[in-house]
Design an enzyme around this catalytic site. Structure first.
Site, PDB file in Angstrom:
ATOM      1  N   GLU A 188       4.373  -5.179   7.578  1.00 15.68           N
ATOM      2  CA  GLU A 188       3.444  -4.217   8.184  1.00 15.68           C
ATOM      3  C   GLU A 188       3.693  -3.953   9.665  1.00 15.68           C
ATOM      4  O   GLU A 188       3.481  -2.838  10.138  1.00 15.68           O
ATOM      5  CB  GLU A 188       1.989  -4.677   7.983  1.00 15.68           C
TER       6      GLU A 188
ATOM      7  N   GLY B 247       0.868  -5.230   0.902  1.00 17.40           N
ATOM      8  CA  GLY B 247      -0.285  -5.441   0.021  1.00 17.40           C
ATOM      9  C   GLY B 247       0.076  -6.096  -1.301  1.00 17.40           C
ATOM     10  O   GLY B 247      -0.753  -6.783  -1.893  1.00 17.40           O
TER      11      GLY B 247
ATOM     12  N   GLU C 255       0.140  -9.656  -0.643  1.00 17.72           N
ATOM     13  CA  GLU C 255      -1.231 -10.120  -0.414  1.00 17.72           C
ATOM     14  C   GLU C 255      -1.999 -10.286  -1.729  1.00 17.72           C
ATOM     15  O   GLU C 255      -2.847 -11.173  -1.838  1.00 17.72           O
ATOM     16  CB  GLU C 255      -1.938  -9.155   0.544  1.00 17.72           C
TER      17      GLU C 255
ATOM     18  N   ALA D  79       0.865  -1.185   0.000  1.00 17.71           N
ATOM     19  CA  ALA D  79       0.000   0.000   0.000  1.00 17.71           C
ATOM     20  C   ALA D  79       0.896   1.228   0.000  1.00 17.71           C
ATOM     21  O   ALA D  79       2.043   1.181   0.458  1.00 17.71           O
ATOM     22  CB  ALA D  79      -0.878  -0.010   1.243  1.00 17.71           C
TER      23      ALA D  79
HETATM   24  N1  CO8 Z   1       4.495   3.353  -0.439  1.00 17.69           N
HETATM   25  C1  CO8 Z   1       4.809   4.532  -1.010  1.00 17.69           C
HETATM   26  N2  CO8 Z   1       5.954   4.762  -1.691  1.00 17.69           N
HETATM   27  C2  CO8 Z   1       6.810   3.724  -1.812  1.00 17.69           C
HETATM   28  C3  CO8 Z   1       6.540   2.450  -1.249  1.00 17.69           C
HETATM   29  C4  CO8 Z   1       5.301   2.275  -0.550  1.00 17.69           C
HETATM   30  N3  CO8 Z   1       4.920   1.106  -0.038  1.00 17.69           N
HETATM   31  N4  CO8 Z   1       7.574   1.647  -1.526  1.00 17.69           N
HETATM   32  C5  CO8 Z   1       8.460   2.371  -2.252  1.00 17.69           C
HETATM   33  N5  CO8 Z   1       7.992   3.627  -2.420  1.00 17.69           N
HETATM   34  C6  CO8 Z   1       8.623   4.740  -3.145  1.00 17.69           C
HETATM   35  C7  CO8 Z   1       9.723   5.410  -2.337  1.00 17.69           C
HETATM   36  O1  CO8 Z   1       9.169   6.365  -1.453  1.00 17.69           O
HETATM   37  C8  CO8 Z   1      10.545   6.036  -3.430  1.00 17.69           C
HETATM   38  O2  CO8 Z   1       9.883   7.178  -3.912  1.00 17.69           O
HETATM   39  P1  CO8 Z   1      10.710   8.584  -4.075  1.00 17.69           P
HETATM   40  O3  CO8 Z   1      11.824   8.249  -5.037  1.00 17.69           O
HETATM   41  O4  CO8 Z   1       9.708   9.513  -4.627  1.00 17.69           O
HETATM   42  O5  CO8 Z   1      11.210   8.908  -2.712  1.00 17.69           O
HETATM   43  C9  CO8 Z   1      10.466   4.994  -4.550  1.00 17.69           C
HETATM   44  O6  CO8 Z   1       9.295   4.227  -4.283  1.00 17.69           O
HETATM   45  C10 CO8 Z   1      11.670   4.064  -4.567  1.00 17.69           C
HETATM   46  O7  CO8 Z   1      11.744   3.470  -3.299  1.00 17.69           O
HETATM   47  P2  CO8 Z   1      13.123   3.408  -2.452  1.00 17.69           P
HETATM   48  O8  CO8 Z   1      13.958   4.603  -2.744  1.00 17.69           O
HETATM   49  O9  CO8 Z   1      12.767   3.146  -1.026  1.00 17.69           O
HETATM   50  O10 CO8 Z   1      13.788   2.122  -3.116  1.00 17.69           O
HETATM   51  P3  CO8 Z   1      14.848   1.142  -2.439  1.00 17.69           P
HETATM   52  O11 CO8 Z   1      15.327   0.278  -3.545  1.00 17.69           O
HETATM   53  O12 CO8 Z   1      15.828   1.873  -1.634  1.00 17.69           O
HETATM   54  O13 CO8 Z   1      13.988   0.238  -1.412  1.00 17.69           O
HETATM   55  C11 CO8 Z   1      12.112  -1.111  -0.705  1.00 17.69           C
HETATM   56  C12 CO8 Z   1      13.014  -0.630  -1.886  1.00 17.69           C
HETATM   57  C13 CO8 Z   1      12.919  -1.976   0.224  1.00 17.69           C
HETATM   58  C14 CO8 Z   1      10.980  -1.935  -1.320  1.00 17.69           C
HETATM   59  C15 CO8 Z   1      11.561   0.121   0.037  1.00 17.69           C
HETATM   60  O14 CO8 Z   1      11.019   1.045  -0.907  1.00 17.69           O
HETATM   61  C16 CO8 Z   1      10.491  -0.204   1.032  1.00 17.69           C
HETATM   62  O15 CO8 Z   1      10.783  -0.715   2.099  1.00 17.69           O
HETATM   63  N6  CO8 Z   1       9.197   0.084   0.705  1.00 17.69           N
HETATM   64  C17 CO8 Z   1       8.115  -0.108   1.620  1.00 17.69           C
HETATM   65  C18 CO8 Z   1       7.702  -1.576   1.721  1.00 17.69           C
HETATM   66  C19 CO8 Z   1       6.591  -1.755   2.737  1.00 17.69           C
HETATM   67  O16 CO8 Z   1       6.746  -1.509   3.907  1.00 17.69           O
HETATM   68  N7  CO8 Z   1       5.409  -2.198   2.275  1.00 17.69           N
HETATM   69  C20 CO8 Z   1       4.251  -2.407   3.102  1.00 17.69           C
HETATM   70  C21 CO8 Z   1       3.328  -1.227   3.063  1.00 17.69           C
HETATM   71  S1  CO8 Z   1       1.949  -1.355   4.164  1.00 17.69           S
HETATM   72  C22 CO8 Z   1       0.860  -2.378   3.339  1.00 17.69           C
HETATM   73  O17 CO8 Z   1       1.106  -2.825   2.245  1.00 17.69           O
HETATM   74  C23 CO8 Z   1      -0.406  -2.684   4.044  1.00 17.69           C
HETATM   75  C24 CO8 Z   1      -1.457  -3.310   3.118  1.00 17.69           C
HETATM   76  C25 CO8 Z   1      -2.782  -3.558   3.821  1.00 17.69           C
HETATM   77  C26 CO8 Z   1      -3.484  -2.371   4.394  1.00 17.69           C
HETATM   78  C27 CO8 Z   1      -3.573  -1.189   3.517  1.00 17.69           C
HETATM   79  C28 CO8 Z   1      -4.382  -0.047   4.041  1.00 17.69           C
HETATM   80  C29 CO8 Z   1      -4.007   1.254   3.365  1.00 17.69           C
END
Ligand code: CO8
Length: 252
Positions: A132, A109, A112, A64
């Site tokens: 999460e 997500g 999922e 998400a």
């Molecule tokens: N949400 C928003 N933006 C994201 C997300 C995300 N989940 N993941 C990556 N991005 C964005 C980054 O902010 C970045 O954007 P910008 O360049 O504009 O700053 C761009 O994508 C590239 O990301 P990174 O620079 O972080 O890339 P890396 O290669 O360094 O890292 C990772 C990759 C490890 C995947 C890292 O981006 C990360 O940890 N992302 C988050 C993963 C995460 O925690 N996912 C779970 C989210 S919660 C969820 O899914 C709950 C679902 C169910 C309920 C939903 C209700 C709303």
């Protein structure tokens, strides 16, 4: 730019989450477009298999959209939960098989969504995870329910409680995906698998998927009754007669 791209060729409906600059993170607009694409794709005449994938080389979907999630009130977050649940349910209940074609990160997500598909084909660069708890929440688009059914009690707890990322080879060993292929040939291999399924009797596949889903939704006795009912229904169709006849002909 449309956040979800779809195209259909030879009965295969590809649905691509297209927000690569954000690692295909699912904000409301993307999720709504995805739900629409799955609903329309599965209802389209002639579509035999759904294939769900992510744009770019890094991610299937990184979950998400965390920035959007951060500013929700309780009603907003519930609406996003409902939309995610609807999308996973659409994938799970589609009459055609749904294949997740996991080309990179499948986190939160994103993981999922893959869990709601019938089959998961992953690239050797894929990583699965439910991180999460590290955001102070829990998997909310079915991860707490579908993961254990796929990988079992202990592995589900390990993933949900530690939030650790599971690299492709371990994901294969655990049953998070059915097969791993080199990243360069992922879509070709997915199309090959999809074409194999598309050549089968769609009625038989749809009934088999209904029965398989019932295994985790119904008590055993009810599931067994449903299996019998579906079998008898399938048995009476001309397609079944023709398929059995083909088998017997070869041996005459
Ligand atoms: N949400 C928003 N933006 C994201 C997300 C995300 N989940 N993941 C990556 N991005 C964005 C980054 O902010 C970045 O954007 P910008 O360049 O504009 O700053 C761009 O994508 C590239 O990301 P990174 O620079 O972080 O890339 P890396 O290669 O360094 O890292 C990772 C990759 C490890 C995947 C890292 O981006 C990360 O940890 N992302 C988050 C993963 C995460 O925690 N996912 C779970 C989210 S919660 C969820 O899914 C709950 C679902 C169910 C309920 C939903 C209700 C709303």
């Amino acid at each position: 730019m449309e956040p979800v791209h779809t195209w259909t060729e030879d009965g295969l409906c590809w649905i691509e989450i297209h927000r690569p600059e954000k690692l295909n993170a699912l904000d409301r607009a993307t999720l709504a477009a995805l739900a629409r694409a799955v609903r329309e794709g599965s209802a389209r005449e002639g579509v035999r298999v759904l294939l769900l994938t992510g744009a770019g080389e890094q991610a299937f979907a990184a979950g998400a959209d965390i920035a959007e999630m951060a500013v929700q009130d309780a009603a907003g977050i519930r609406a996003l939960m409902d939309l995610g649940k609807e999308t996973t349910r659409l994938l799970e209940s589609a009459p055609q098989p749904a294949i997740a074609v996991v080309n990179g990160y499948a986190l939160g997500g994103g993981c999922e969504l893959a869990l709601a598909c019938d089959l998961v084909l992953a690239s050797d660069r894929a990583q699965f995870g439910l991180p999460e708890v590290d955001l102070g929440v829990l998997p909310g688009w079915g991860g707490t329910q579908r993961l254990e059914r796929r990988v079992g009690y202990g592995r589900a707890r390990q993933m949900v409680l530690t939030g650790r990322r599971i690299p492709a080879p371990l994901a294969l060993e655990w049953g998070l995906c059915e097969a791993l292929v080199p990243a360069e040939s992922l879509r070709d291999e997915a199309a090959k698998l999809a074409r194999e399924l598309a050549a089968k009797d769609p009625g038989a596949l749809a009934a088999a998927m209904r029965a398989l889903h019932a295994a985790s939704a119904l008590p055993l006795e009810e599931g067994l009754r449903l299996e019998t009912e579906l079998f008898v229904e399938l048995f009476q169709r001309p397609e079944r007669e023709a398929a059995v006849e083909r088998f017997l002909q070869k041996r005459r």
